[in-house]
Design an enzyme around this catalytic site. Structure first.
Site, short mmCIF file in Angstrom:
data_model
loop_
_atom_site.label_atom_id
_atom_site.label_comp_id
_atom_site.label_asym_id
_atom_site.label_seq_id
_atom_site.Cartn_x
_atom_site.Cartn_y
_atom_site.Cartn_z
N LYS A 91 0.86 -1.18 0.00
CA LYS A 91 0.00 0.00 0.00
C LYS A 91 0.90 1.23 0.00
O LYS A 91 2.01 1.21 0.54
CB LYS A 91 -0.89 0.03 1.25
CG LYS A 91 -2.17 0.83 1.08
CD LYS A 91 -3.25 0.02 0.36
CE LYS A 91 -4.57 0.77 0.34
NZ LYS A 91 -5.66 -0.04 -0.20
N GLY A 191 -22.48 5.14 3.93
CA GLY A 191 -21.56 5.56 2.88
C GLY A 191 -22.05 5.07 1.53
O GLY A 191 -22.00 3.88 1.23
N LYS A 194 -18.54 5.86 -3.92
CA LYS A 194 -18.01 5.00 -4.99
C LYS A 194 -18.63 3.61 -5.01
O LYS A 194 -19.14 3.15 -6.03
CB LYS A 194 -16.49 4.84 -4.82
CG LYS A 194 -15.64 5.91 -5.44
CD LYS A 194 -14.17 5.51 -5.28
CE LYS A 194 -13.23 6.52 -5.93
NZ LYS A 194 -11.82 6.12 -5.78
N VAL A 195 -18.57 2.90 -3.89
CA VAL A 195 -19.02 1.52 -3.82
C VAL A 195 -20.47 1.42 -3.36
O VAL A 195 -21.27 0.64 -3.90
CB VAL A 195 -18.12 0.69 -2.87
CG1 VAL A 195 -18.64 -0.73 -2.73
CG2 VAL A 195 -16.68 0.69 -3.38
N GLY A 196 -20.81 2.21 -2.34
CA GLY A 196 -22.12 2.10 -1.71
C GLY A 196 -23.29 2.26 -2.65
O GLY A 196 -24.30 1.55 -2.53
N HIS A 197 -23.18 3.15 -3.65
CA HIS A 197 -24.34 3.35 -4.52
C HIS A 197 -24.57 2.16 -5.44
O HIS A 197 -25.71 1.81 -5.75
CB HIS A 197 -24.23 4.68 -5.29
CG HIS A 197 -23.40 4.65 -6.52
ND1 HIS A 197 -22.05 4.86 -6.51
CD2 HIS A 197 -23.74 4.47 -7.83
CE1 HIS A 197 -21.58 4.80 -7.75
NE2 HIS A 197 -22.58 4.56 -8.57
#
Length: 364
Positions: A91, A191, A194-197
């Site tokens: 990372k 949230g 980006k991912v949550g929707h």
């Protein structure tokens, strides 16, 4: 307190002596001309080149940035191992507010540092970095994923991240209720960026009732406009976790969502979300188990994105990636079975399976 190099002594102690350490390599990067200050941490290359995203964040201190890089890199080793990828964990973090200091020159300088590692680290997007940024980094570094389709990449990895989390939820439903569907269940999503929707789309398509919250009002409004029925919003996460009748809680924002305050207040029977490092400290997984709450380990269910970016190195094929991400369902079920067999929380079971794969790779 610092050591002879001037680095904070607690950081070096973490790296060389603590259970959170054990990293192969940590690189401190500075380019004065562009203002770049970055940390690249390689936890393990036992399974292959380290793979993990680049976080761009205004850390309160350099020590905090190093600690975050170490923690995130270690998590990527486990995530990549559990996803069945031939990659170790790494990372990078860039220190600073991306809204203030992100420039093309800075990203190019960062790309040169990644390239200097000769392929030991493959980078991608994370918090504060986007597809367009990876396109810039890739101009200096071959080992860059998360690029745009126009530049030979896979584009937005949040699509398959959400798909994988949804598979983890289906596995949780199978394990707890005997049926791999969310139909008629109430799911809270904290949230919806980006991912949550994307996750909300999957849940509604499967017949779930969804409750959402997000610090950005425009993100909440977008979801409510897209789903005029079956989705409601609450003011904040504190309200969401206390929602009456909640079956599943999905933390999809930043880490540390499960702590000594939230766990006792949770009304849900399952926690399964996209956020990294959801357990605020060791022991939280036992607190969840003691309350009878099933925890789907975050780095297992949110691996769809890393599966997608890893595929870029072989010439991206969405269908191939989606098929691999669909296996998160089986992997999650196997973790629940191992947890039951060993009498340990699912998070500990996932760690054991990942550590076994890495140990076997090192022994060959």
């Amino acid at each position: 307190m610092t050591d002879v190099t001037g680095a904070p002594a607690d950081v070096l102690h973490t790296l060389f002596h603590s259970d959170q350490g054990g990293h192969e390599q940590v690189v401190l990067c500075q380019d004065r001309a562009s203002g770049l200050k970055a940390v690249i941490a390689l936890h393990s290359t036992a399974l292959g080149p380290a793979l993990g995203g680049t976080r761009f964040y205004p850390y309160a201190s350099e020590a905090e940035a190093v600690a975050d890089a170490l923690n995130l890199a270690r998590g990527m080793s486990y995530k990549n191992a559990m996803a069945g990828l031939d990659h170790g964990g790494g990372k990078a973090v860039i220190i600073g507010d991306p809204e203030q200091i992100k420039t093309e020159e800075l990203l190019l300088a960062y790309g040169r540092f990644v390239a200097s590692l000769g392929g030991r680290y493959v980078t991608a997007c994370d918090v504060g970095t986007y597809v367009a940024d990876m396109d810039v980094v890739a101009r200096e570094c071959h080992w860059t994923t998360g690029r745009s389709p126009e530049n030979g990449g896979a584009g937005d990895s949040s699509v398959l991240t959400a798909f994988g989390v949804f598979q983890g939820m289906r596995a949780s439903a199978q394990h707890l209720w005997g049926d791999p569907t969310l139909r008629g269940r109430k799911v809270g999503v904290a949230g919806v960026g980006k991912v949550g929707h994307h996750l909300v789309d999957h849940l509604r398509a499967d017949g779930a009732e969804v409750v959402i919250t997000d610090v950005r009002e425009d993100s909440v409004r977008r979801i409510l406009d897209q789903h005029p029925t079956g989705v409601t919003a609450v003011a904040d996460t504190a309200a969401l976790i206390r929602t009456e009748g909640l079956d599943i809680y999905a933390p999809c924002a930043l880490g540390g969502a499960l702590d000594d305050t939230t766990v006792p207040a949770l009304t849900a029977s399952v926690v399964c979300g996209a956020a990294n490092n959801q357990l605020a400290h060791p022991g939280v997984e036992k607190d969840l188990a003691d309350r009878g709450i099933l925890y789907a380990p975050d780095y297992v269910v949110n691996a769809g994105g890393v599966i997608q970016v890893a595929d870029e190195l072989h010439g991206f094929d969405f269908d191939r990636c989606k098929a691999k991400a669909a296996k998160i369902f089986d992997t999650t079920l196997a973790i629940f079975a191992r947890a039951k067999e060993d009498g340990i929380p699912p998070a500990a079971a996932a760690d054991r399976i990942a550590e076994q794969r890495m140990a076997e790779a090192r022994s060959h």
